[in-house]
Design a protein around this motif. Structure first.
Motif: not given
Length: 278
Positions: A178-184, A167-174, A202-213
């Protein structure tokens, strides 16, 4: 103290370390691999705890003089399993060991160890090897295992998350898309990410996933094809550029620093999004 995310890797390196203390030769290697070296005491257990009685037996063994080598070595696997009584029992031995006695303490959860033990140890971080991570994560899909390996995520933490990692991996991608495309509505997506996390790890892991993306998107943007932790299509378009993605990575780094200062996670993620806009 050898610390890392996969006990299999720590086990291999501790035995390698012991081999070079005793002398790197075929005989010592064979004795260590078979568990029969007279000057090596290896303590491990399949139980949930390592009890005081087991530590007392180790101490008795280590108080004897070396038989074949100049040194005696003891290795305690998953040191975090020691009960409080066992930790207190070994503390004095760590402070005043017999001459030419070396302790190697292996842990995949250093936060579960007394600060007084930490203060008396030399800490060596050993990153889990890919094959060992895969062996310790039998329930992950091939794509999820690829993400763990590419980002060098903590396999011990991921293994304890069950389906939440997916779930966290999928949310990091989503969120990242949207962040890259400046979604409102990207700030609402930030709350979804925070809600998936239970603690700071968990928060640190989420940031690692997001950073990787974001890093994968950056590599694609500048024409590199050497970093692919995710198998999903990367964002494309006129609003995707290297300067923007680099700024986002800087904001993720700042977010990690703020988490270490115990700033409210929701404020951290919101500030990350706003800060990336410049």
């Amino acid at each position: 103290m050898f610390e890392g995310d996969t006990i299999e890797t720590l086990r291999k390196y501790s035995k390698f370390f012991a081999l070079h203390i005793f002398g790197s030769n075929t005989r010592n290697e064979m004795l260590i691999d078979s568990g029969n070296h007279p000057d090596l005491y290896y303590l491990s257990t399949a139980e949930n705890t390592i009890k005081k009685e087991e530590i007392e037996q180790l101490v008795r063994q280590m108080n004897q003089k070396p038989i074949e080598s100049d040194y005696k070595v003891y290795i305690i696997e998953q040191f975090e399993k020691l009960t409080p009584q066992a930790e207190n029992s070994i503390l004095k031995f760590l402070e005043e060991p017999p001459e030419k006695t070396i302790a190697i303490l292996l842990t995949i959860n250093k936060s579960g160890i007394l600060p007084t033990i930490h203060s008396r140890s030399q800490h060596i971080h050993i990153q889990g090897e890919d094959g060992d991570r895969e062996d310790s994560l039998p329930n992950l899909s091939e794509a999820e295992t690829k993400t763990v390996n590419a980002l060098s995520l903590n396999a011990h933490h991921v293994n304890g998350m069950a389906e939440k990692f997916s779930d966290m991996r999928g949310e990091a991608v989503n969120f990242g898309t949207r962040w890259i495309h400046n979604h409102p509505l990207v700030l609402i997506d930030a709350k979804k990410m925070v809600d998936l996390c239970d603690d700071r790890k968990d928060y640190e892991l989420m940031l690692q996933l997001l950073s990787g993306f974001i890093r994968q998107a950056l590599h694609q943007t500048i024409g590199l094809d050497d970093f692919k932790p995710f198998d999903t299509p990367m964002p494309k378009g006129n609003d995707v550029n290297a300067v923007k993605l680099s700024r986002m990575l800087e904001e993720i780094q700042k977010a990690n620093q703020l988490l270490s200062f115990n700033v409210n996670p929701m404020l951290v993620f919101e500030g990350m999004v706003i800060g990336a806009k410049g």
